[in-house]
Design a protein around this motif. Sequence first.
Motif, PDB file in Angstrom:
ATOM      1  N   ASN A  57      -2.908  43.103  23.356  1.00 37.89           N
ATOM      2  CA  ASN A  57      -2.178  42.697  22.161  1.00 37.89           C
ATOM      3  C   ASN A  57      -1.427  41.383  22.386  1.00 37.89           C
ATOM      4  O   ASN A  57      -1.391  40.514  21.504  1.00 37.89           O
ATOM      5  CB  ASN A  57      -1.205  43.795  21.751  1.00 37.89           C
ATOM      6  N   ALA A  58      -0.832  41.239  23.557  1.00 38.20           N
ATOM      7  CA  ALA A  58      -0.091  40.006  23.857  1.00 38.20           C
ATOM      8  C   ALA A  58      -1.026  38.798  23.822  1.00 38.20           C
ATOM      9  O   ALA A  58      -0.665  37.733  23.294  1.00 38.20           O
ATOM     10  CB  ALA A  58       0.593  40.123  25.212  1.00 38.20           C
ATOM     11  N   LEU A  59      -2.226  38.949  24.375  1.00 36.85           N
ATOM     12  CA  LEU A  59      -3.178  37.836  24.341  1.00 36.85           C
ATOM     13  C   LEU A  59      -3.610  37.551  22.900  1.00 36.85           C
ATOM     14  O   LEU A  59      -3.681  36.383  22.492  1.00 36.85           O
ATOM     15  CB  LEU A  59      -4.404  38.150  25.197  1.00 36.85           C
ATOM     16  N   ALA A  60      -3.877  38.590  22.135  1.00 37.90           N
ATOM     17  CA  ALA A  60      -4.281  38.389  20.735  1.00 37.90           C
ATOM     18  C   ALA A  60      -3.222  37.602  19.977  1.00 37.90           C
ATOM     19  O   ALA A  60      -3.536  36.674  19.221  1.00 37.90           O
ATOM     20  CB  ALA A  60      -4.532  39.733  20.067  1.00 37.90           C
ATOM     21  N   MET A  61      -1.967  37.932  20.186  1.00 36.21           N
ATOM     22  CA  MET A  61      -0.880  37.238  19.498  1.00 36.21           C
ATOM     23  C   MET A  61      -0.837  35.762  19.882  1.00 36.21           C
ATOM     24  O   MET A  61      -0.520  34.898  19.062  1.00 36.21           O
ATOM     25  CB  MET A  61       0.452  37.904  19.829  1.00 36.21           C
ATOM     26  N   SER A  62      -1.178  35.470  21.135  1.00 36.10           N
ATOM     27  CA  SER A  62      -1.123  34.086  21.618  1.00 36.10           C
ATOM     28  C   SER A  62      -2.231  33.215  21.026  1.00 36.10           C
ATOM     29  O   SER A  62      -2.157  31.983  21.099  1.00 36.10           O
ATOM     30  CB  SER A  62      -1.215  34.059  23.147  1.00 36.10           C
ATOM     31  N   LEU A  63      -3.251  33.832  20.447  1.00 35.89           N
ATOM     32  CA  LEU A  63      -4.390  33.093  19.904  1.00 35.89           C
ATOM     33  C   LEU A  63      -4.166  32.621  18.470  1.00 35.89           C
ATOM     34  O   LEU A  63      -4.954  31.839  17.948  1.00 35.89           O
ATOM     35  CB  LEU A  63      -5.650  33.972  19.939  1.00 35.89           C
ATOM     36  N   LEU A  64      -3.123  33.100  17.827  1.00 34.12           N
ATOM     37  CA  LEU A  64      -2.957  32.886  16.393  1.00 34.12           C
ATOM     38  C   LEU A  64      -2.640  31.440  16.037  1.00 34.12           C
ATOM     39  O   LEU A  64      -1.847  30.780  16.711  1.00 34.12           O
ATOM     40  CB  LEU A  64      -1.845  33.792  15.861  1.00 34.12           C
ATOM     41  N   THR A  65      -3.241  30.986  14.949  1.00 37.54           N
ATOM     42  CA  THR A  65      -2.919  29.701  14.336  1.00 37.54           C
ATOM     43  C   THR A  65      -2.474  29.971  12.901  1.00 37.54           C
ATOM     44  O   THR A  65      -2.524  31.115  12.425  1.00 37.54           O
ATOM     45  CB  THR A  65      -4.125  28.752  14.318  1.00 37.54           C
ATOM     46  N   GLU A  66      -2.072  28.940  12.193  1.00 34.84           N
ATOM     47  CA  GLU A  66      -1.588  29.113  10.824  1.00 34.84           C
ATOM     48  C   GLU A  66      -2.684  29.590   9.877  1.00 34.84           C
ATOM     49  O   GLU A  66      -2.404  30.114   8.790  1.00 34.84           O
ATOM     50  CB  GLU A  66      -0.998  27.796  10.303  1.00 34.84           C
ATOM     51  N   HIS A  67      -3.934  29.431  10.281  1.00 30.37           N
ATOM     52  CA  HIS A  67      -5.050  29.832   9.415  1.00 30.37           C
ATOM     53  C   HIS A  67      -5.521  31.257   9.698  1.00 30.37           C
ATOM     54  O   HIS A  67      -6.436  31.737   9.037  1.00 30.37           O
ATOM     55  CB  HIS A  67      -6.221  28.871   9.599  1.00 30.37           C
ATOM     56  N   ASP A  68      -4.893  31.921  10.695  1.00 32.58           N
ATOM     57  CA  ASP A  68      -5.326  33.249  11.112  1.00 32.58           C
ATOM     58  C   ASP A  68      -4.413  34.336  10.553  1.00 32.58           C
ATOM     59  O   ASP A  68      -3.223  34.103  10.314  1.00 32.58           O
ATOM     60  CB  ASP A  68      -5.330  33.374  12.636  1.00 32.58           C
ATOM     61  N   ALA A  69      -4.975  35.522  10.383  1.00 32.65           N
ATOM     62  CA  ALA A  69      -4.191  36.713  10.054  1.00 32.65           C
ATOM     63  C   ALA A  69      -4.249  37.659  11.241  1.00 32.65           C
ATOM     64  O   ALA A  69      -5.338  37.944  11.760  1.00 32.65           O
ATOM     65  CB  ALA A  69      -4.751  37.398   8.815  1.00 32.65           C
ATOM     66  N   PHE A  70      -3.083  38.133  11.665  1.00 37.56           N
ATOM     67  CA  PHE A  70      -3.050  39.118  12.747  1.00 37.56           C
ATOM     68  C   PHE A  70      -3.140  40.515  12.162  1.00 37.56           C
ATOM     69  O   PHE A  70      -2.404  40.871  11.240  1.00 37.56           O
ATOM     70  CB  PHE A  70      -1.765  38.984  13.561  1.00 37.56           C
ATOM     71  N   LEU A  71      -4.044  41.308  12.695  1.00 33.33           N
ATOM     72  CA  LEU A  71      -4.262  42.672  12.235  1.00 33.33           C
ATOM     73  C   LEU A  71      -3.829  43.641  13.325  1.00 33.33           C
ATOM     74  O   LEU A  71      -4.545  43.866  14.299  1.00 33.33           O
ATOM     75  CB  LEU A  71      -5.739  42.884  11.899  1.00 33.33           C
ATOM     76  N   HIS A  72      -2.630  44.182  13.172  1.00 36.78           N
ATOM     77  CA  HIS A  72      -2.122  45.160  14.128  1.00 36.78           C
ATOM     78  C   HIS A  72      -2.904  46.462  13.966  1.00 36.78           C
ATOM     79  O   HIS A  72      -3.229  46.845  12.834  1.00 36.78           O
ATOM     80  CB  HIS A  72      -0.632  45.398  13.884  1.00 36.78           C
ATOM     81  N   PRO A  73      -3.224  47.161  15.042  1.00 37.37           N
ATOM     82  CA  PRO A  73      -4.037  48.370  14.893  1.00 37.37           C
ATOM     83  C   PRO A  73      -3.314  49.552  14.260  1.00 37.37           C
ATOM     84  O   PRO A  73      -3.974  50.482  13.773  1.00 37.37           O
ATOM     85  CB  PRO A  73      -4.469  48.698  16.327  1.00 37.37           C
ATOM     86  N   PHE A  74      -1.963  49.543  14.245  1.00 39.05           N
ATOM     87  CA  PHE A  74      -1.282  50.706  13.656  1.00 39.05           C
ATOM     88  C   PHE A  74       0.072  50.410  13.035  1.00 39.05           C
ATOM     89  O   PHE A  74       0.555  51.176  12.206  1.00 39.05           O
ATOM     90  CB  PHE A  74      -1.122  51.830  14.692  1.00 39.05           C
ATOM     91  N   ASP A  75       0.720  49.309  13.364  1.00 40.07           N
ATOM     92  CA  ASP A  75       2.094  49.075  12.920  1.00 40.07           C
ATOM     93  C   ASP A  75       2.139  48.003  11.825  1.00 40.07           C
ATOM     94  O   ASP A  75       2.511  46.861  12.061  1.00 40.07           O
ATOM     95  CB  ASP A  75       2.964  48.665  14.113  1.00 40.07           C
TER      96      ASP A  75
END
Length: 304
Positions: free
Chosen positions: A113-131
């Motif tokens: 999850n920490a790595l996924a968060m580090s990949l985000l740009t302004e054009h991306d949506a983060f999809l948390h698996p449960f929260d």
Amino acid sequence: MPLHIETPLVTSRPLSLAAGRQVTLKLEALQPPGSFKIRGMGAACEWHASRGKRRFVSSSGGNAGIAAAYAGRELGIAVTVVVPETSTAHARELIRQQNAELIVHGKAWHEANALAMSLLTEHDAFLHPFDDPLLWTGHATMIDEAVRQGDRPDAVLLSVGGGGLMAGVVEGLRRNGWGDVSVIAVETIGADSLNQAAQAGERIALDAITSIATSLGAKQVCEQAFSLLQSHPVRCVTVTDQAALAACERFLDDHRILVEPACGASLVLAYANAPALANFQNVMVIVCGGATATVDQLRAWRTS
């Protein structure tokens, strides 16, 4: 049209006989990506797509990532999924089948999850698996369907990982006037973050996930799930990995549907007529599914 399908609600004769009460099954294992996760993940993806996001990024032990990848392919949006090393080879292949970029990182979900968060740009949506409230509202649609499909249950029996399914089910119960229906929350020993939080009276984090039910492998449940311990009738129950595996095999024989141990954990209580079912005569089980296990994998776990 939503990305999920309406799933059947059926009465299980084998489970009803074993449990000594009526047991109905909400068959979320029949969702196209193999689990209930597509309800919330599909709703979240559609919401973000309508706001111009060009890529979905998610972290997952398997099923949430599979659902995100499925939703992205259906919507024509690129998806990157980061999974921990504990994810099964089958889960990884299913994510790749949906044309998503797959990254394997970390020994547990929180590292992925920490790595996924580090990949985000302004054009991306983060999809948390449960929260994520978007997920809970999407998951709640299974209760909307159940209200139309059958009788009001005395209790809903479900598995808990990070708590997203429980949060969605309770939201669905409340918005349909079923707010007094109890929830029986089941975890495998070694992935029982909700049960331990209930005992401690605070939202604790596990030192490690030691259960084979990696889909339940959140070291800490979401705040919403913990708060429901105070605001909704919830019973926390734990089962062993071996019991969950045995339930998966028995359910395959009884209903010809393969589920993974994270789902089998809930089935254990019905097959064993567990004390947690006392005082309930009509129990609805959320057969949450799970596409990450194969028959060979179940057999390997049973002999390990």
